[in-house]
Design a protein around this motif. Sequence first.
Motif, PDB file in Angstrom:
ATOM      1  N   VAL A   1       0.833  -1.185   0.000  1.00  0.00           N
ATOM      2  CA  VAL A   1       0.000   0.000   0.000  1.00  0.00           C
ATOM      3  C   VAL A   1       0.878   1.248   0.000  1.00  0.00           C
ATOM      4  CG1 VAL A   1      -1.658   1.335   1.363  1.00  0.00           C
ATOM      5  CG2 VAL A   1      -1.985  -1.109   1.067  1.00  0.00           C
ATOM      6  N   ASP A   2       1.918   1.246   0.836  1.00  0.00           N
ATOM      7  CA  ASP A   2       2.780   2.420   0.907  1.00  0.00           C
ATOM      8  C   ASP A   2       3.506   2.679  -0.409  1.00  0.00           C
ATOM      9  OD1 ASP A   2       2.176   3.251   3.506  1.00  0.00           O
ATOM     10  OD2 ASP A   2       3.553   1.780   4.368  1.00  0.00           O
ATOM     11  N   LEU A   3       3.888   1.622  -1.122  1.00  0.00           N
ATOM     12  CA  LEU A   3       4.542   1.808  -2.431  1.00  0.00           C
ATOM     13  C   LEU A   3       3.572   2.425  -3.438  1.00  0.00           C
ATOM     14  CD1 LEU A   3       6.697  -1.440  -2.768  1.00  0.00           C
ATOM     15  CD2 LEU A   3       7.497   0.909  -2.414  1.00  0.00           C
ATOM     16  N   LEU A   4       2.341   1.967  -3.431  1.00  0.00           N
ATOM     17  CA  LEU A   4       1.330   2.538  -4.319  1.00  0.00           C
ATOM     18  C   LEU A   4       1.073   4.001  -3.962  1.00  0.00           C
ATOM     19  CD1 LEU A   4      -0.812   2.261  -6.547  1.00  0.00           C
ATOM     20  CD2 LEU A   4      -2.384   1.440  -4.797  1.00  0.00           C
ATOM     21  N   LEU A   5       0.952   4.289  -2.683  1.00  0.00           N
ATOM     22  CA  LEU A   5       0.732   5.670  -2.238  1.00  0.00           C
ATOM     23  C   LEU A   5       1.909   6.562  -2.598  1.00  0.00           C
ATOM     24  CD1 LEU A   5      -0.881   5.016   1.250  1.00  0.00           C
ATOM     25  CD2 LEU A   5      -2.014   5.903  -0.799  1.00  0.00           C
ATOM     26  N   GLN A   6       3.112   6.020  -2.505  1.00  0.00           N
ATOM     27  CA  GLN A   6       4.309   6.773  -2.873  1.00  0.00           C
ATOM     28  C   GLN A   6       4.279   7.134  -4.354  1.00  0.00           C
ATOM     29  OE1 GLN A   6       7.925   4.674  -2.002  1.00  0.00           O
ATOM     30  NE2 GLN A   6       9.186   6.514  -2.094  1.00  0.00           N
ATOM     31  N   ALA A   7       3.799   6.223  -5.182  1.00  0.00           N
ATOM     32  CA  ALA A   7       3.693   6.492  -6.627  1.00  0.00           C
ATOM     33  C   ALA A   7       2.582   7.502  -6.925  1.00  0.00           C
ATOM     34  CB  ALA A   7       3.443   5.191  -7.379  1.00  0.00           C
ATOM     35  N   LEU A   8       1.514   7.476  -6.134  1.00  0.00           N
ATOM     36  CA  LEU A   8       0.389   8.394  -6.342  1.00  0.00           C
ATOM     37  C   LEU A   8       0.680   9.822  -5.877  1.00  0.00           C
ATOM     38  CD1 LEU A   8      -2.793   6.382  -5.281  1.00  0.00           C
ATOM     39  CD2 LEU A   8      -2.257   7.273  -7.545  1.00  0.00           C
ATOM     40  N   THR A   9       1.503   9.963  -4.866  1.00  0.00           N
ATOM     41  CA  THR A   9       1.737  11.269  -4.249  1.00  0.00           C
ATOM     42  C   THR A   9       2.106  12.351  -5.260  1.00  0.00           C
ATOM     43  OG1 THR A   9       2.260  10.261  -2.140  1.00  0.00           O
ATOM     44  CG2 THR A   9       3.031  12.510  -2.473  1.00  0.00           C
ATOM     45  N   PRO A  10       3.093  12.137  -6.153  1.00  0.00           N
ATOM     46  CA  PRO A  10       3.426  13.210  -7.107  1.00  0.00           C
ATOM     47  C   PRO A  10       2.265  13.544  -8.055  1.00  0.00           C
ATOM     48  CG  PRO A  10       5.101  11.473  -7.161  1.00  0.00           C
ATOM     49  CD  PRO A  10       3.991  11.004  -6.282  1.00  0.00           C
ATOM     50  N   LEU A  11       1.451  12.553  -8.376  1.00  0.00           N
ATOM     51  CA  LEU A  11       0.331  12.779  -9.282  1.00  0.00           C
ATOM     52  C   LEU A  11      -0.773  13.616  -8.646  1.00  0.00           C
ATOM     53  CD1 LEU A  11       0.040   9.163 -10.736  1.00  0.00           C
ATOM     54  CD2 LEU A  11       1.153  11.143 -11.805  1.00  0.00           C
ATOM     55  N   LEU A  12      -0.849  13.605  -7.316  1.00  0.00           N
ATOM     56  CA  LEU A  12      -1.926  14.292  -6.612  1.00  0.00           C
ATOM     57  C   LEU A  12      -1.484  15.594  -5.941  1.00  0.00           C
ATOM     58  CD1 LEU A  12      -3.747  11.203  -5.105  1.00  0.00           C
ATOM     59  CD2 LEU A  12      -4.466  12.621  -7.031  1.00  0.00           C
ATOM     60  N   GLN A  13      -0.298  16.060  -6.268  1.00  0.00           N
ATOM     61  CA  GLN A  13       0.153  17.349  -5.749  1.00  0.00           C
ATOM     62  C   GLN A  13      -0.648  18.463  -6.411  1.00  0.00           C
ATOM     63  OE1 GLN A  13       2.197  17.656  -3.131  1.00  0.00           O
ATOM     64  NE2 GLN A  13       2.183  15.432  -3.118  1.00  0.00           N
ATOM     65  N   PRO A  14      -0.834  19.597  -5.725  1.00  0.00           N
ATOM     66  CA  PRO A  14      -1.557  20.719  -6.345  1.00  0.00           C
ATOM     67  C   PRO A  14      -0.881  21.141  -7.657  1.00  0.00           C
ATOM     68  CG  PRO A  14      -1.195  21.137  -4.022  1.00  0.00           C
ATOM     69  CD  PRO A  14      -0.417  19.898  -4.364  1.00  0.00           C
ATOM     70  N   ALA A  15      -1.701  21.604  -8.603  1.00  0.00           N
ATOM     71  CA  ALA A  15      -1.194  21.991  -9.918  1.00  0.00           C
ATOM     72  C   ALA A  15      -0.149  23.095  -9.824  1.00  0.00           C
ATOM     73  CB  ALA A  15      -2.349  22.436 -10.807  1.00  0.00           C
ATOM     74  N   ALA A  16      -0.366  24.063  -8.991  1.00  0.00           N
ATOM     75  CA  ALA A  16       0.585  25.166  -8.822  1.00  0.00           C
ATOM     76  C   ALA A  16       0.977  25.245  -7.355  1.00  0.00           C
ATOM     77  CB  ALA A  16      -0.047  26.475  -9.272  1.00  0.00           C
ATOM     78  N   PRO A  17       2.279  25.323  -7.067  1.00  0.00           N
ATOM     79  CA  PRO A  17       2.682  25.424  -5.664  1.00  0.00           C
ATOM     80  C   PRO A  17       2.017  26.617  -4.988  1.00  0.00           C
ATOM     81  CG  PRO A  17       4.586  25.078  -7.096  1.00  0.00           C
ATOM     82  CD  PRO A  17       3.404  25.317  -7.985  1.00  0.00           C
ATOM     83  N   GLY A  18       1.453  26.372  -3.814  1.00  0.00           N
ATOM     84  CA  GLY A  18       0.810  27.441  -3.063  1.00  0.00           C
ATOM     85  C   GLY A  18      -0.555  27.841  -3.582  1.00  0.00           C
ATOM     86  N   ALA A  19      -1.130  27.062  -4.503  1.00  0.00           N
ATOM     87  CA  ALA A  19      -2.452  27.399  -5.036  1.00  0.00           C
ATOM     88  C   ALA A  19      -3.472  27.398  -3.910  1.00  0.00           C
ATOM     89  CB  ALA A  19      -2.860  26.403  -6.122  1.00  0.00           C
ATOM     90  N   ALA A  20      -4.331  28.415  -3.889  1.00  0.00           N
ATOM     91  CA  ALA A  20      -5.317  28.546  -2.818  1.00  0.00           C
ATOM     92  C   ALA A  20      -6.438  27.528  -2.959  1.00  0.00           C
ATOM     93  CB  ALA A  20      -5.896  29.953  -2.806  1.00  0.00           C
ATOM     94  N   VAL A  21      -6.792  27.200  -4.177  1.00  0.00           N
ATOM     95  CA  VAL A  21      -7.899  26.285  -4.421  1.00  0.00           C
ATOM     96  C   VAL A  21      -7.415  25.169  -5.338  1.00  0.00           C
ATOM     97  CG1 VAL A  21     -10.240  26.063  -5.314  1.00  0.00           C
ATOM     98  CG2 VAL A  21      -9.545  28.170  -4.178  1.00  0.00           C
ATOM     99  N   SER A  22      -7.616  23.922  -4.941  1.00  0.00           N
ATOM    100  CA  SER A  22      -7.232  22.782  -5.754  1.00  0.00           C
ATOM    101  C   SER A  22      -8.361  22.409  -6.693  1.00  0.00           C
ATOM    102  CB  SER A  22      -6.913  21.586  -4.860  1.00  0.00           C
ATOM    103  OG  SER A  22      -5.869  21.875  -3.988  1.00  0.00           O
TER     104      SER A  22
END
Length: 183
Positions: A1-22
């Motif tokens: 599970v942790d390996l899958l979550l590790q792979a998902l993390t970069p894909l689910l980062q906000p589009a723009a750093p510091g964006a107020a609304v995702s």
Amino acid sequence: VDLLLQALTPLLQPAAPGAAVSSAEREAVLAALNGVLGDHLAASHNPLAITMTMRHQGRVLTLQPEALQAALRPPSSQATGRVLVLLHGLCMNHHQWLREGHDHGAALAQAAGYTPIYLHYNSGLPIPVNGAALAQQMKQLLAAWPQPLQRVVLLGHSMGGLVARSALHQGAQARQPWVEQVH
């Protein structure tokens, strides 16, 4: 599970750093992921774990008097003496009150003269854990509210209702004054 979550993390980062609304899509995926694995995400300090926040017009509120007053200042918004806190259900998020461009929470609040506040929380955590966190958030929110309070209403969908009940129970046990303001 942790390996899958590790792979998902970069894909689910906000589009723009510091964006107020995702994006709503990102928020929906995170809400579903937290609803299923939220306790594991929180326990493992995974960056995908949702931290409880209160939101207004899509923006996270800082529960301090000056910050709250600034966030609820006209023309974009105005705090009333009536607060409607909307709590989503399992695997959902604060966007669940929106359908086809209609904000049901805002419409209900406007019709009754309330200010809508949306709770955003990790629905995969145990209800008593979320209830305790909500009790603390309510204590801070109502202590910082920029208007004299007339009425506070908690409106929960599914699990949101259970979290509201838990918060009321825990707030009453701790003799927190906000509980007496809820109708």
